[in-house]
Scaffold this active site. Structure first.
Site, short mmCIF file in Angstrom:
data_model
loop_
_atom_site.label_atom_id
_atom_site.label_comp_id
_atom_site.label_asym_id
_atom_site.label_seq_id
_atom_site.Cartn_x
_atom_site.Cartn_y
_atom_site.Cartn_z
N HIS A 97 0.80 -1.22 0.00
CA HIS A 97 0.00 0.00 0.00
C HIS A 97 0.83 1.28 0.00
CE1 HIS A 97 -3.72 2.28 1.30
NE2 HIS A 97 -4.13 1.52 0.30
N LYS A 99 2.83 4.52 -1.43
CA LYS A 99 2.51 5.49 -2.48
C LYS A 99 3.68 6.45 -2.59
CE LYS A 99 -2.22 5.20 -0.85
NZ LYS A 99 -1.91 4.34 0.30
N ASP A 104 15.42 10.00 -10.02
CA ASP A 104 16.87 10.14 -10.19
C ASP A 104 17.65 9.93 -8.89
OD1 ASP A 104 16.69 10.57 -12.94
OD2 ASP A 104 16.47 12.74 -12.70
#
Length: 173
Positions: A97, A99, A104
């Site tokens: 879950h 996010k 880079d």
């Protein structure tokens, strides 16, 4: 060239049409070399198109996602994998879950924001964007740990998209 400090908060929804999404996409598409994504699912075509465009331009993109979400209606992960983007899944009973994304190796994009059209346009969500290494580095470590942990969860066959890793739903022999 000196590295300027980035420390920004983005809230969804916004008062103006897609301003928050534009800011989010600005940071996401700032990737020049690598983009490591660890999300529950991707269903917002504006986000998946930006990811696909980065891949087409030569940015090395990797995605870690939840095995139960990858085949849900509207998920763009299968198409991103078919475009050549490596995808690994958790293959667990619990949800993957997270996010977040790492751009880079020096920019972190993280928050409650699900990478879905509803989250972009309607849900109350937040994203923090920073290049503070004390925050970025633990996410890099977490990503690399998960990427290695889920190494066995690639090239599993699912229908109708045989190129995307997915949890096998059969009993072991």
């Amino acid at each position: 060239m000196a590295h300027h400090k980035i420390s920004e908060v983005i809230f969804f929804p916004d008062d103006k049409k897609h301003t928050s999404l534009d800011k989010f996409l600005h940071f996401l598409t700032s990737a020049k070399h690598t983009l490591d994504i660890c999300v529950f699912n991707i269903t917002d075509n504006r986000i998946s198109n930006a990811i696909r465009d980065l891949h087409t331009k030569g940015v090395h993109v990797r995605i870690i996602t939840d095995d139960d979400q990858v085949t849900n209606l509207g998920s763009d992960v299968i198409d991103l994998n078919k475009a050549g983007i490596p995808v690994r899944i958790d293959n667990a009973k619990s949800f993957m879950h997270h996010k977040y994304a790492i751009v880079d190796g020096n920019l972190l994009i993280s928050g409650s924001f699900n990478w879905t059209k509803n989250a972009s346009d309607a849900n109350r969500e937040n994203v923090i964007v920073t290049n503070d290494k004390t925050l970025v580095n633990p996410f890099i470590d977490n990503y690399e740990h998960l990427w290695k942990e889920f190494e066995k969860n690639i090239n599993l066959n699912i229908t109708p998209h045989p190129f995307v890793p997915f949890k096998a739903h059969h009993s072991p022999a």
